[in-house]
Design a protein around this motif. Structure first.
Motif, PDB file in Angstrom:
ATOM      1  N   ASP A  23     -10.977   3.755   5.388  1.00 38.45           N
ATOM      2  CA  ASP A  23      -9.866   3.824   6.334  1.00 38.45           C
ATOM      3  C   ASP A  23      -8.943   2.659   6.000  1.00 38.45           C
ATOM      4  N   THR A  24      -7.827   2.948   5.352  1.00 36.04           N
ATOM      5  CA  THR A  24      -6.978   1.865   4.865  1.00 36.04           C
ATOM      6  C   THR A  24      -6.355   1.040   5.993  1.00 36.04           C
ATOM      7  N   ASP A  25      -6.330   1.583   7.201  1.00 34.07           N
ATOM      8  CA  ASP A  25      -5.857   0.781   8.326  1.00 34.07           C
ATOM      9  C   ASP A  25      -6.761  -0.418   8.583  1.00 34.07           C
ATOM     10  N   GLN A  26      -8.014  -0.315   8.130  1.00 34.17           N
ATOM     11  CA  GLN A  26      -8.986  -1.388   8.354  1.00 34.17           C
ATOM     12  C   GLN A  26      -8.998  -2.429   7.246  1.00 34.17           C
ATOM     13  N   VAL A  27      -8.268  -2.171   6.160  1.00 38.51           N
ATOM     14  CA  VAL A  27      -8.280  -3.116   5.035  1.00 38.51           C
ATOM     15  C   VAL A  27      -6.864  -3.495   4.603  1.00 38.51           C
ATOM     16  N   SER A  28      -5.880  -3.233   5.440  1.00 44.21           N
ATOM     17  CA  SER A  28      -4.498  -3.586   5.122  1.00 44.21           C
ATOM     18  C   SER A  28      -3.845  -4.231   6.334  1.00 44.21           C
ATOM     19  N   VAL A  29      -2.805  -4.995   6.064  1.00 45.16           N
ATOM     20  CA  VAL A  29      -2.083  -5.719   7.113  1.00 45.16           C
ATOM     21  C   VAL A  29      -0.768  -4.997   7.377  1.00 45.16           C
ATOM     22  N   PRO A  30      -0.529  -4.542   8.612  1.00 43.71           N
ATOM     23  CA  PRO A  30       0.728  -3.845   8.896  1.00 43.71           C
ATOM     24  C   PRO A  30       1.891  -4.817   9.067  1.00 43.71           C
ATOM     25  N   VAL A  31       3.078  -4.379   8.644  1.00 41.79           N
ATOM     26  CA  VAL A  31       4.305  -5.094   8.976  1.00 41.79           C
ATOM     27  C   VAL A  31       5.218  -4.115   9.696  1.00 41.79           C
ATOM     28  N   MET A  73       0.309  -3.728   3.896  1.00 42.39           N
ATOM     29  CA  MET A  73       0.101  -4.614   2.762  1.00 42.39           C
ATOM     30  C   MET A  73      -1.393  -4.788   2.512  1.00 42.39           C
ATOM     31  N   ILE A  74      -1.760  -4.746   1.248  1.00 45.63           N
ATOM     32  CA  ILE A  74      -3.168  -4.814   0.889  1.00 45.63           C
ATOM     33  C   ILE A  74      -3.307  -5.791  -0.269  1.00 45.63           C
ATOM     34  N   LEU A 134       0.853  -1.196   0.000  1.00 49.82           N
ATOM     35  CA  LEU A 134       0.000   0.000   0.000  1.00 49.82           C
ATOM     36  C   LEU A 134       0.885   1.241   0.000  1.00 49.82           C
ATOM     37  N   GLN A 135       0.743   2.037  -1.070  1.00 49.15           N
ATOM     38  CA  GLN A 135       1.539   3.248  -1.219  1.00 49.15           C
ATOM     39  C   GLN A 135       0.678   4.487  -0.982  1.00 49.15           C
ATOM     40  N   PRO A 136       1.319   5.664  -0.774  1.00 48.13           N
ATOM     41  CA  PRO A 136       0.580   6.855  -0.319  1.00 48.13           C
ATOM     42  C   PRO A 136      -0.547   7.314  -1.233  1.00 48.13           C
ATOM     43  N   SER A 137      -0.343   7.335  -2.550  1.00 47.32           N
ATOM     44  CA  SER A 137      -1.399   7.829  -3.434  1.00 47.32           C
ATOM     45  C   SER A 137      -2.627   6.933  -3.406  1.00 47.32           C
ATOM     46  N   VAL A 138      -2.418   5.626  -3.328  1.00 45.04           N
ATOM     47  CA  VAL A 138      -3.546   4.704  -3.252  1.00 45.04           C
ATOM     48  C   VAL A 138      -4.303   4.909  -1.947  1.00 45.04           C
ATOM     49  N   ALA A 139      -3.574   5.004  -0.844  1.00 44.24           N
ATOM     50  CA  ALA A 139      -4.219   5.208   0.454  1.00 44.24           C
ATOM     51  C   ALA A 139      -5.004   6.521   0.475  1.00 44.24           C
ATOM     52  N   TRP A 140      -4.393   7.584  -0.052  1.00 48.16           N
ATOM     53  CA  TRP A 140      -5.065   8.888  -0.074  1.00 48.16           C
ATOM     54  C   TRP A 140      -6.317   8.827  -0.929  1.00 48.16           C
ATOM     55  N   PHE A 141      -6.220   8.196  -2.093  1.00 42.96           N
ATOM     56  CA  PHE A 141      -7.361   8.114  -3.000  1.00 42.96           C
ATOM     57  C   PHE A 141      -8.522   7.362  -2.349  1.00 42.96           C
ATOM     58  N   LEU A 142      -8.244   6.206  -1.770  1.00 47.11           N
ATOM     59  CA  LEU A 142      -9.299   5.406  -1.159  1.00 47.11           C
ATOM     60  C   LEU A 142      -9.969   6.158  -0.015  1.00 47.11           C
ATOM     61  N   ASN A 143      -9.177   6.906   0.728  1.00 51.88           N
ATOM     62  CA  ASN A 143      -9.734   7.663   1.842  1.00 51.88           C
ATOM     63  C   ASN A 143     -10.566   8.841   1.360  1.00 51.88           C
ATOM     64  N   MET A 144     -10.039   9.630   0.444  1.00 50.56           N
ATOM     65  CA  MET A 144     -10.689  10.859   0.020  1.00 50.56           C
ATOM     66  C   MET A 144     -11.895  10.616  -0.878  1.00 50.56           C
ATOM     67  N   PHE A 145     -11.799   9.684  -1.795  1.00 50.77           N
ATOM     68  CA  PHE A 145     -12.874   9.486  -2.758  1.00 50.77           C
ATOM     69  C   PHE A 145     -13.837   8.364  -2.388  1.00 50.77           C
ATOM     70  N   ASP A 198     -10.536 -13.284   3.038  1.00 48.30           N
ATOM     71  CA  ASP A 198     -11.868 -13.130   2.478  1.00 48.30           C
ATOM     72  C   ASP A 198     -12.574 -11.917   3.053  1.00 48.30           C
ATOM     73  N   PHE A 199     -13.291 -11.205   2.181  1.00 53.31           N
ATOM     74  CA  PHE A 199     -14.071 -10.029   2.573  1.00 53.31           C
ATOM     75  C   PHE A 199     -13.208  -8.942   3.212  1.00 53.31           C
ATOM     76  N   GLY A 200     -11.896  -8.982   2.923  1.00 50.18           N
ATOM     77  CA  GLY A 200     -11.002  -7.941   3.410  1.00 50.18           C
ATOM     78  C   GLY A 200     -10.630  -8.061   4.870  1.00 50.18           C
ATOM     79  N   THR A 201     -10.873  -9.213   5.484  1.00 50.90           N
ATOM     80  CA  THR A 201     -10.553  -9.355   6.902  1.00 50.90           C
ATOM     81  C   THR A 201      -9.048  -9.284   7.153  1.00 50.90           C
ATOM     82  N   ILE A 202      -8.674  -8.608   8.214  1.00 50.44           N
ATOM     83  CA  ILE A 202      -7.264  -8.539   8.598  1.00 50.44           C
ATOM     84  C   ILE A 202      -7.046  -9.193   9.963  1.00 50.44           C
TER      85      ILE A 202
END
Length: 390
Positions: free
Chosen positions: A70-78, A99-100, A55-66, A215-219
């Motif tokens: 909340d990308t924290d809820q659909v991505s896995v942190p490392v 990671m998404i 997950l890179q900044p432009s993708v995260a910003w786009f998903l949030n703004m448009f 499945d279904f975006g679960t993290i």
């Protein structure tokens, strides 16, 4: 909805291709109040194959703004990068990333865009410039639009209308990929990769892996998926063999999950036993349906011809080591959205957009080629891929 009083001569937009590149543009331009139609040649919602994306900044910003995501809820942190030696020992460095999956990006974009304006199963046959825009030819009908955006991916059928002679070239190696449900991994193996972005750099090869949403975006731990990628050199004949499925059908540039030929699968497992550290070797062993894609290099000399634009992988095909394919597509859309808002003249806005995106795409292209060279992956082949299946 934002008013676009300065763009009275652009009211309709036609987008060729409804994957990530096309959807980023569709969502952003619809937000400007433009009448946007997407034509996608495949039918129904695609299977995301579980493929992982950093997950890179432009993708995260786009998903949030448009899309209000909340990308924290659909991505896995490392928290760390983990580097394996051939004997299985590893060391770590602190590096936080998220990671998404492809599907976790596609779904909110697709849900955000008006389904009535998304025409799946309708390939675009041709695009013809007009004095007042572009004619989009679909199934015998011609749809006039003020602006056409070509977003049909690395194997674009329409790229040459804007940038002739720019077909991507095969870089001489493939990416084997695999996705495993976390629940199918032994706990002791899963623990090796938890909170880690893991790498093994061997002799002219690289293996990497990380957890992505399930499945279904679960993290939720235990319900995620392990995503791995293994770069392996292959000449043109080797690529054809790898991407010819168990039924003898040649797929050209990629092989979908579930179709790997038995002999190719056996050879992959044998290669893993011989070349990979034990922990990552076990991931290959636990993967039921490995798939593969050719690594391509593609660059264009221009991204605009009158009212036709190239975006995403239809413009620049950059190597996955850059982790920038989705990021580049999102940035293309953000830049066009911004230019059309801020620059009163449409032609000036499109010129500014092209200048910015050409520079960024060229830099990413060169960076990816350099990374492949440093890993010793370049050089077996470098053949045009025009005419191959995708």
């Amino acid at each position: 909805m934002l008013a676009v009083t300065s763009l009275s001569d652009i009211k309709s937009v036609g987008i060729v291709g409804g994957s990530l590149g096309g959807l980023f543009q569709a969502v952003a331009l619809a937000e400007l109040g433009l009448d946007v139609t997407v034509w996608e040649r495949s039918s129904g919602r695609p299977d995301d194959r579980g493929a992982g994306i950093v997950l890179q900044p432009s993708v995260a910003w786009f998903l949030n703004m448009f899309c209000g995501v909340d990308t924290d809820q659909v991505s896995v942190p490392v928290t760390h990068r983990q580097f394996f030696a051939r004997d299985g020992r590893s060391h770590h460095t602190l590096m936080r990333q998220q990671m998404i999956s492809w599907g976790a990006i596609y779904k909110p974009l697709r849900d955000r865009f008006d389904s009535v304006r998304y025409r799946h199963g309708q390939p675009v046959d041709a695009l013809t410039p007009r004095s007042d825009g572009v004619g989009v030819h679909v199934g015998g009908a011609v749809h006039p639009v003020d602006l056409a955006i070509i977003a049909d991916g690395s194997a674009s059928r329409h790229r040459g209308l804007v940038s002739p002679g720019s077909a991507p070239r095969y870089a001489g190696y493939v990416a084997y990929r695999g996705v495993i449900d976390e629940a199918e991994l032994p706990e002791e193996l899963s623990a090796v990769f938890r909170d880690r972005f893991s790498f093994y750099d061997g002799d002219r090869t690289q293996f990497l892996c990380y957890f992505i949403p399930g499945d279904f975006g679960t993290i939720e731990p235990g319900k995620r998926r392990m995503n791995w990628v293994w770069y392996v050199r292959a000449d043109a004949a080797g690529l054809d063999r790898i991407t010819t499925d168990r039924y003898g059908t040649a797929h050209g540039l990629s092989l979908p999950p579930g179709l790997i030929a038995p002999q190719v699968h056996t050879e992959l497992l044998d290669r893993a036993r011989r070349l990979l550290p034990q922990s990552v070797r076990e991931l290959v062993k636990h993967t039921r349906e490995p798939f593969a894609q050719a690594i391509l290099d593609g660059r264009v000399s221009r991204m605009r011809r009158d009212r036709m634009l190239l975006t995403g992988d239809a413009a620049f095909v950059v190597r996955p080591h850059t982790a920038a394919s989705a990021e580049k597509a999102a940035a293309d859309a953000i830049a066009l959205f911004t230019a059309l808002q801020q620059i009163p003249s449409v032609d000036a806005a499109l010129e500014a957009w092209e200048r910015d995106r050409l520079a960024e795409g060229t830099a990413l292209y060169r960076h990816g080629v350099g990374l492949g060279h440093r890993m010793g992956l370049n050089g077996l082949d470098a053949t045009p891929v025009a005419g191959r299946a995708s």
